[in-house]
Motif scaffolding. Sequence first.
Motif, PDB file in Angstrom:
ATOM      1  N   ASP A 195      17.313 -11.963  14.540  1.00  0.00           N
ATOM      2  CA  ASP A 195      18.267 -11.543  15.279  1.00  0.00           C
ATOM      3  C   ASP A 195      19.523 -10.135  15.325  1.00  0.00           C
ATOM      4  OD1 ASP A 195      20.445 -12.143  13.691  1.00  0.00           O
ATOM      5  OD2 ASP A 195      20.910 -14.187  14.299  1.00  0.00           O
ATOM      6  N   VAL A 196      18.587  -9.540  13.587  1.00  0.00           N
ATOM      7  CA  VAL A 196      19.246  -8.496  14.200  1.00  0.00           C
ATOM      8  C   VAL A 196      18.459  -7.434  15.050  1.00  0.00           C
ATOM      9  CG1 VAL A 196      20.154  -6.214  12.930  1.00  0.00           C
ATOM     10  CG2 VAL A 196      21.265  -8.720  11.969  1.00  0.00           C
ATOM     11  N   SER A 197      18.910  -6.795  16.136  1.00  0.00           N
ATOM     12  CA  SER A 197      17.987  -6.058  16.458  1.00  0.00           C
ATOM     13  C   SER A 197      17.795  -4.702  16.360  1.00  0.00           C
ATOM     14  CB  SER A 197      17.893  -6.725  18.290  1.00  0.00           C
ATOM     15  OG  SER A 197      18.317  -7.146  18.308  1.00  0.00           O
ATOM     16  N   LEU A 198      18.813  -4.435  16.496  1.00  0.00           N
ATOM     17  CA  LEU A 198      18.682  -2.635  15.392  1.00  0.00           C
ATOM     18  C   LEU A 198      19.373  -2.014  14.479  1.00  0.00           C
ATOM     19  CD1 LEU A 198      19.126  -0.760  19.108  1.00  0.00           C
ATOM     20  CD2 LEU A 198      16.560  -1.505  17.149  1.00  0.00           C
ATOM     21  N   HIS A 199      19.405  -1.931  13.575  1.00  0.00           N
ATOM     22  CA  HIS A 199      20.119  -1.399  12.383  1.00  0.00           C
ATOM     23  C   HIS A 199      19.412   0.147  11.425  1.00  0.00           C
ATOM     24  CE1 HIS A 199      17.678  -2.909   9.046  1.00  0.00           C
ATOM     25  NE2 HIS A 199      16.753  -3.533   9.826  1.00  0.00           N
ATOM     26  N   ILE A 200      20.340   1.184  11.181  1.00  0.00           N
ATOM     27  CA  ILE A 200      19.916   2.245  10.820  1.00  0.00           C
ATOM     28  C   ILE A 200      18.556   2.349  10.318  1.00  0.00           C
ATOM     29  CG2 ILE A 200      21.226   2.095   8.825  1.00  0.00           C
ATOM     30  CD1 ILE A 200      20.361   5.757  11.124  1.00  0.00           C
TER      31      ILE A 200
END
Length: 267
Positions: A195-200
């Motif tokens: 559910d964390v779609s985008l991150h660095i």
Amino acid sequence: MENEPTAELIRAQLRRLRLKAELSQEEFGKLVHFSNSQVSAVELGQRPLDRFFLRRADEVLGTGGLLTSLLKLAERDGQPSWFRPWLDAERQAQQLRCYPPSLIPGLLQTENYARAMIGTDDMLGTEDADRRLAVRLDRQSVLTRADPPKFVAVIEEAVLRRADESFRAVMSQQLTHLIAASELRHVAVHVVPTDVSLHIGLTGPFTLARGGDGGWIGYLENQLGGTVIDRDEDVAILLSRWESVRSDALSRRQSIELMKEVVESWS
């Protein structure tokens, strides 16, 4: 490829030790469970050096592990020049932090998972693939030595669930291994939920190592090789990105529970 001068040294030492023990190739072969012709082929360089063979040879000849130690040296020296500095850093590290966005970290891979991953490279011959597998598994000894580094890995939940019917048994074994590793005091595995779609971190894999002097260096891997990062400014960026990726992941205990849930969903 293994380093050829070192490989020649191993063959010469093997023959010298065998003769010193007053064993013919046939007699020695029986003791190490290899045929006379196989022993001859190893000594003449017509057969690749084999870890199992050399381990048995060390036992039979009472070398104290000399031949297998030399093989590790040959494999290390046979690594691409861009990889050797990182191998040294990894071996000497007091802390390791690893984020691979699409794979299980190499230091935590089971033999079957590693073999399957290496096998996806159709440009590798059987001997090269076996050698690469042996090196990868040998690198894992850094986590089982007497003074292991603190190892923290962040893994994507999608990687844990990437298993069709043909690969599910391998992944089930791999996740069981991850869960067991996560219970060790010096190993922590954190999972970034889907559910964390985008991150660095999704921009690429990276690993960080902290040496005995307290300094950090980084390592970036790509399809053609890898780069050791030692400029203070660049290392600072990677450390900042690590904190960002780690903050998006579940806690250690939550991650273990999620991995157990994934395994149970396949049974």
